[in-house]
Design an enzyme around this catalytic site. Structure first.
Site, short mmCIF file in Angstrom:
data_model
loop_
_atom_site.label_atom_id
_atom_site.label_comp_id
_atom_site.label_asym_id
_atom_site.label_seq_id
_atom_site.Cartn_x
_atom_site.Cartn_y
_atom_site.Cartn_z
CG ASP A 130 -29.77 -44.24 -24.06
OD1 ASP A 130 -31.02 -45.08 -23.50
OD2 ASP A 130 -29.71 -43.09 -24.75
CD GLU B 35 -38.72 -44.56 -25.50
OE1 GLU B 35 -38.44 -43.73 -25.37
OE2 GLU B 35 -38.66 -45.75 -24.98
#
Lengths: 421, 266
Positions: B60, B49
């Site tokens: 994140d 990715e």
């Protein structure tokens, strides 16, 4: 525009027209569902409303006065200016309204811990206050830039027993504090209530915060009818995320004879990175869980903002306000830092009231507008907070020698005998 | 057949658990990102990715958030992300997926020509050879944004991201739109942090999820060891190692990344 559409907003997925919604990682879906469900259950519960009203009245000091600023009005020679004195409530700003409502909701939901983001520190202070009162464990996220310029609020939050986490990511201001709080929530989603401090974020927050703030407009309506026998011609509020403006405007959305004006932070003027006026150069985007106007670059990266007031220094704006702007129900203008400081000083000297720098944006526009209007017009301004917290910023901005000397002596000697000033 | 389906067929034939690794485009700079990808491919990763850096990466943890910020400070633009996707696809034959936040796609191409947004992004992504998109902040509720349609029209797999706390109702919803594979986080929380994963609990959830979801399952968040992959064998089809790759690179450089991908692949 059909007024009914506004009062029944949002739709069940949290959309205000094309704005709002819920754009979050799937792991937050259960918590937002749980929150929406609990809010639906409790919001019309009679006992809940009684408890909240008791807190508003006896803890926070509501109703706050609607004060006719006679000296200022006379000096400007135009419309009559009324000030809704939210700064007189517990913690000195309107933020306590939604903090109390949400704390009560968190208690009903059985949560033991609350977290919050804060910009100016007023929402953090209000959250720390209700956490102390309700006995919640409390963590406040605050950007490093804001921690520096609002040190007094950091100190008070800690005195109230809250943990203040300094956020050093991104622009180190309000949006980064929101991100950090969202991340904490993802880790602690089962035990923690995220007490969001403005009419932003994913559904149902924009609705919950608006509803708990709407007491401000409800009181204003009653008070202006008592004092003037009619509704105001104009209502003015500053707009960061939208908590004070939506609270002030909500009860008047269907009163189409009342012109609603939101004042954004013009900062150093409308140059990239120099302001926080989303309707001047902002664009539709999806950030922090909701769709609205954001200040962003061509790639969709959220831009740095600037305002003399930490509470308005935010790149996004509440989805309902974006909708009301699109429908032309709320008009948006801006005030620059210089105009804001000037308004602050003027209100201090004419009325003996020190407004928060956020609220001084609304005052600045009222000053511009009042002189252009005939004397039979009425302007109501939401004075969302008081200015004590801004002592360092105002003194710095005015480059005040007395205060600078005091700070230098204080950092050297504390409040010992060396200081005699 | 598309690259993702081919990869899963190959893994299945060899009875292997796949590995998807992750880079942030432009971290620590564009040239080194390409070199890291090359090392990962050589060492045998099955998919990668490519994260498009964003100013507000809400899902994140600190490691990837910082990498996003550094990439943006380096001046990385969406144009660079598309170019990187194109170049890597010319060079390597594994599936590459774009990972990123919805605003980048929603505003893609703004200020360049008349049309911009989701459809334009999907067209450019498939032209550059992308196999799928991983966008954590576009759950099925907001599918009306035209995201799923645009993916479908362009033969891009919109990879759904789920977590073990998902309700059965929503799991059903996701199952209906699942395409390529579904990415399941090993726990709640953000990426990174070497937390002990509760594999028994996770695998119970994965067993349930498999009953609903007609496509393969990938599992990510806090995975870093071969042992983790072994524990997931039979429950998940692919393990995702993200933050740990960045930490490895920071500590041991590209050689460390290469060595570890080999170890992970066993």
């Amino acid at each position: 525009m059909n007024p009914k559409m506004i009062t029944t907003m949002p739709d069940e997925r949290g959309h205000f027209g094309e704005f709002g919604g819920r754009y979050v990682p799937e792991m937050l879906a259960p918590a937002l569902d749980e929150l929406a469900e609990a809010y639906e259950k409790w919001k019309n519960d009679e006992q809940f409303q009684q408890e909240l009203n008791d807190l508003y009245r006896n803890y926070s000091g509501r109703p706050t006065p609607l004060y006719f600023a006679g000296n200022l009005s006379k000096q400007l020679g135009g419309a009559k200016i009324y000030l809704k004195q939210e700064g007189l409530g517990q913690t000195g700003a309107h933020k306590i309204n939604h903090a109390l409502g949400q704390a009560l909701l968190a208690q009903k939901m059985g949560k033991q811990r609350i977290i919050a983001e804060t910009g100016a520190g007023q929402h953090g202070l209000a959250t720390a206050t209700v956490a102390a009162k309700f006995g919640f464990d409390c963590t406040i996220y605050m950007g490093e830039v804001d921690v520096k310029r609002q040190a007094t609020n950091v100190f008070w939050m800690r005195q109230l027993g809250a943990k203040v986490e300094v956020v050093t990511e991104g622009t180190k201001t309000l949006k980064d504090a929101v991100n950090a709080a969202l991340k904490d929530w993802m880790w602690n989603v089962a035990t923690t209530y995220f007490l969001l401090g403005s009419t932003v974020g994913p559904h149902p927050y924009p609705t919950i915060v608006r509803d708990f703030q709407s007491i401000v407009g409800v009181e204003t309506k009653q008070q202006i009818l008592e004092q003037e026998g009619r509704l105001p011609d104009y209502m003015i509020a500053c707009v960061g995320g939208g908590s004070n403006s939506m609270g002030f405007f909500n009860a008047f959305l269907d009163e189409t004879g009342v012109q609603l004006i939101g004042v954004e932070a013009g900062g150093k003027g409308i140059i990239p990175g120099g302001h926080a006026a989303r309707f001047q150069g902002g664009r539709l985007g999806v950030v922090e869980g909701y769709k609205s106007y954001f200040l962003q670059d061509d790639d969709g990266q959220v831009m740095k903002t600037h305002s003399v007031s930490a509470g308005l220094d935010y790149a996004g704006v509440g989805p309902q306000l974006a909708y009301l702007q699109q429908q032309k129900r709320v008009q948006f203008v801006y005030a620059t830092d210089n105009e804001v400081i000037e308004a602050f000083r003027r209100l201090a000297r004419t009325e003996g009231i020190l407004p928060a720098l956020e609220s001084a944006h609304a005052v600045a526009h009222a000053i511009k507008l009042a002189g252009q209007l005939p004397q039979d017009k009425i302007i109501a301004v939401n004075l969302s907070g008081r200015g004590d917290k801004d002592i360092f910023i105002v003194a710095d901005y005015l480059n005040d020698q007395y205060w600078k000397d005091f700070c230098a002596r204080y950092s050297e000697y504390g409040l010992s005998g060396e200081y005699d000033g | 057949m598309d690259k993702i389906a081919q990869t899963f067929d190959r893994l299945k034939a060899k009875n292997e658990i796949g590995l998807m690794t992750h880079v942030v485009i432009g971290y620590p700079n564009l040239k080194t990102t390409a070199a890291i990808v090359e090392a990962m491919v050589e060492a045998g990763t099955d998919m990668i990715e490519l994260q498009m850096p964003f100013s507000d990466p809400t899902a994140d943890g600190p490691t990837i958030t910082k990498a996003n910020q550094i990439a943006l400070d380096n001046g990385v633009k969406m144009r660079d992300c598309m170019e990187m996707m194109g170049r890597l696809n010319e060079k390597f034959n594994i599936p590459f997926l774009f990972m990123g936040y919805f605003n980048l796609i929603f505003n893609y191409g703004y200020g360049r020509g008349n049309s911009y947004g989701v459809a334009k992004f999907c067209r450019d992504a498939i032209d550059a050879g992308a196999s799928g998109l991983i966008v954590p902040d576009i759950p099925p509720d907001e599918a009306q944004e035209g995201y799923l349609d645009a993916c479908q029209q362009n033969n891009l797999h919109p990879i759904s991201v789920i977590s073990p706390n998902i309700s059965d109702v929503r799991l059903h919803k996701i199952a209906k739109v699942a395409s390529g594979f579904v990415y399941c986080t090993s726990r709640t929380g953000t990426t990174g942090r070497p937390e002990a994963i509760e594999f028994d609990w996770l695998n119970t959830f994965l067993t349930k999820a498999k009953q609903y979801i007609p496509v393969p399952l990938a599992v990510g968040f806090s995975l870093s060891k071969r042992e983790h992959l072994e524990r997931l064998r039979g429950y998940a089809d692919v393990a995702v190692v993200g933050s740990y790759m960045i930490q490895l690179f920071d500590r041991e450089g590209i050689d460390g990344v290469r060595r570890t991908v080999r170890l992970l692949k066993g």
